[in-house]
Motif scaffolding. Structure first.
Motif, mmCIF file in Angstrom:
data_model
loop_
_atom_site.group_PDB
_atom_site.id
_atom_site.type_symbol
_atom_site.label_atom_id
_atom_site.label_comp_id
_atom_site.label_asym_id
_atom_site.label_seq_id
_atom_site.Cartn_x
_atom_site.Cartn_y
_atom_site.Cartn_z
ATOM 1 N N THR A 1 0.825 -1.205 0.000
ATOM 2 C CA THR A 1 0.000 0.000 0.000
ATOM 3 C C THR A 1 0.865 1.263 0.000
ATOM 4 O O THR A 1 0.602 2.218 -0.742
ATOM 5 C CB THR A 1 -0.930 0.003 1.226
ATOM 6 N N ALA A 2 1.917 1.265 0.814
ATOM 7 C CA ALA A 2 2.799 2.431 0.893
ATOM 8 C C ALA A 2 3.574 2.631 -0.407
ATOM 9 O O ALA A 2 3.670 3.766 -0.915
ATOM 10 C CB ALA A 2 3.766 2.271 2.062
ATOM 11 N N CYS B 1 2.778 1.595 -3.423
ATOM 12 C CA CYS B 1 1.850 1.997 -4.494
ATOM 13 C C CYS B 1 1.474 3.465 -4.366
ATOM 14 O O CYS B 1 1.335 4.171 -5.375
ATOM 15 C CB CYS B 1 0.598 1.132 -4.455
ATOM 16 N N ALA B 2 1.304 3.937 -3.141
ATOM 17 C CA ALA B 2 0.955 5.342 -2.937
ATOM 18 C C ALA B 2 2.067 6.261 -3.437
ATOM 19 O O ALA B 2 1.803 7.309 -4.036
ATOM 20 C CB ALA B 2 0.686 5.604 -1.456
ATOM 21 N N VAL B 3 3.320 5.865 -3.227
ATOM 22 C CA VAL B 3 4.450 6.671 -3.696
ATOM 23 C C VAL B 3 4.614 6.539 -5.207
ATOM 24 O O VAL B 3 4.793 7.538 -5.918
ATOM 25 C CB VAL B 3 5.747 6.245 -2.980
ATOM 26 N N SER C 1 2.543 5.869 -7.572
ATOM 27 C CA SER C 1 1.501 6.478 -8.402
ATOM 28 C C SER C 1 1.641 7.987 -8.507
ATOM 29 O O SER C 1 0.974 8.613 -9.341
ATOM 30 C CB SER C 1 0.119 6.127 -7.848
ATOM 31 N N THR C 2 2.478 8.601 -7.682
ATOM 32 C CA THR C 2 2.648 10.057 -7.721
ATOM 33 C C THR C 2 3.884 10.482 -8.499
ATOM 34 O O THR C 2 4.084 11.680 -8.716
ATOM 35 C CB THR C 2 2.751 10.623 -6.292
ATOM 36 N N ASP D 1 3.233 3.591 -12.547
ATOM 37 C CA ASP D 1 1.896 4.098 -12.223
ATOM 38 C C ASP D 1 0.834 3.043 -12.498
ATOM 39 O O ASP D 1 -0.056 2.796 -11.678
ATOM 40 C CB ASP D 1 1.618 5.364 -13.037
ATOM 41 N N ALA E 1 1.048 0.205 -9.947
ATOM 42 C CA ALA E 1 0.517 0.600 -8.636
ATOM 43 C C ALA E 1 -1.006 0.552 -8.619
ATOM 44 O O ALA E 1 -1.614 -0.011 -7.696
ATOM 45 C CB ALA E 1 1.011 1.999 -8.280
ATOM 46 N N ASP E 2 -1.638 1.121 -9.648
ATOM 47 C CA ASP E 2 -3.105 1.111 -9.702
ATOM 48 C C ASP E 2 -3.644 -0.304 -9.874
ATOM 49 O O ASP E 2 -4.683 -0.667 -9.300
ATOM 50 C CB ASP E 2 -3.600 2.000 -10.838
ATOM 51 N N ARG F 1 -3.430 -2.122 -6.475
ATOM 52 C CA ARG F 1 -4.450 -1.665 -5.517
ATOM 53 C C ARG F 1 -5.828 -2.183 -5.891
ATOM 54 O O ARG F 1 -6.596 -2.625 -5.025
ATOM 55 C CB ARG F 1 -4.441 -0.133 -5.444
#
Length: 307
Positions: free
Chosen positions: A129-130, A132-134, A136-137, A187, A190-191, A194
């Motif tokens: 989760t962590a 993927c959050a990074v 994707s940005t 990106d 990551a999506d 999730r």
């Protein structure tokens, strides 16, 4: 099925109309640009007639679209080379990067999503989760520059740029497209992870999964043959939404890694106002997006039909 086909045709027509209109209605005077500053008004008028620019807009569009459907995208106003030939030389670069990026996104995103779902609430789930959050940005060009610094300068494992055709040297071809593909895939991966994690967690709580476990089916079979099949549909839809972004992102990564793809071709044409080349490149991109969407929709429909 029929409704989807009609929608596809409408999207294609609207997209091609806008693509042609943006070029045809521009302020650039291609005849004057080709002939130079010494051209007389008569010379410009004659050249405009040769280009077909003195005809009504709709007539120009219908002619262009009809020729495009047969593979004739016209000729460059400046080099007189067939646009289709120029695109055919550059397209393999973008297809190579995008194809490998999709593969990386599916493998890494799929593995991370499945692992996070199985570890629901655990350490691996929190790590995925962590990350993927990074991921994707981060823009692809920023990741690309970072990869070049690390893997081409500090630890010189991969080349920093360039391109070799697959048929010429498969090993070097793979080495040259690996870093651009990784930069492009983060990106989407990551999506995908999730979405797959969310769908798989929900699927594992369904009654049919509980029933399969009670019947004594192996855990791996329950996970991959039953739960994953139901969770994969939304994840594939997310991947389909990313494919246009991957194709567009390939143009950006070309600049970072000095790749001679469609982005470079289009950029050079834009600087010279070479409208046929720009229109041909945009039309090719539209076709790639439509084909990829049809493929993803067919895969999703197949998953829904096979339970």
């Amino acid at each position: 099925m029929a409704r989807g086909s009609v929608a596809l045709v409408v999207v294609a027509l609207v997209s091609t109309f806008i693509t042609y209109g943006l070029g045809a209605l521009g302020d650039a005077n291609p005849a004057a640009a080709v002939l130079g500053e010494t051209a007389t008004p008569e010379d410009i008028a004659r050249m405009s007639h040769e280009f077909g620019l003195d005809r009504p807009f709709l007539e120009q569009y219908v002619t262009w679209l009809g020729n495009a459907l047969t593979g004739d995208l016209g000729r460059s106003w400046f080099t007189q080379l067939p646009v289709a030939e120029s695109i055919a030389q550059r397209l393999p670069v973008d297809l190579s990067i995008t194809g490998l990026a999709v593969l990386i996104a599916v493998l890494t995103g799929g593995a991370a999503g499945v692992g996070a779902a199985v570890s629901n609430g655990g350490r691996f789930d929190r790590i995925v989760t962590a990350v993927c959050a990074v991921a994707s940005t981060l823009p692809a060009f920023v990741v690309g520059i970072g990869l070049i610094v690390v893997f081409a300068v500090i630890v010189p494992v991969f080349p920093s740029g360039g391109y070799v055709p697959l048929t010429q040297d498969p090993v070097q071809w793979l080495r040259l497209i690996t870093l651009p593909a990784i930069a492009l895939s983060l990106d989407a991966a990551a999506d995908l992870a999730r979405q797959l994690r969310t769908g798989l967690v929900a699927a594992l709580r369904e009654n049919y999964v509980t029933g399969a476990v009670v019947r004594g089916l192996p855990a791996g079979r329950v996970l991959f043959r039953h739960a994953l099949r139901n969770a994969a549909g939304p994840a594939l839809t997310v991947l389909g939404m990313h494919i246009p972004r991957l194709i567009g992102g390939a143009v950006v990564t070309e600049a970072v890694f000095a790749l001679p793809g469609l982005g470079q071709l289009t950029g050079e044409a834009a600087l010279k106002h070479d409208v046929p080349v720009i229109q041909g490149a945009l039309l090719t991109t539209i076709a790639l997006v439509l084909v990829s969407n049809v493929t993803v929709n067919a895969a999703v429909a197949r998953l829904r039909g096979v339970r």
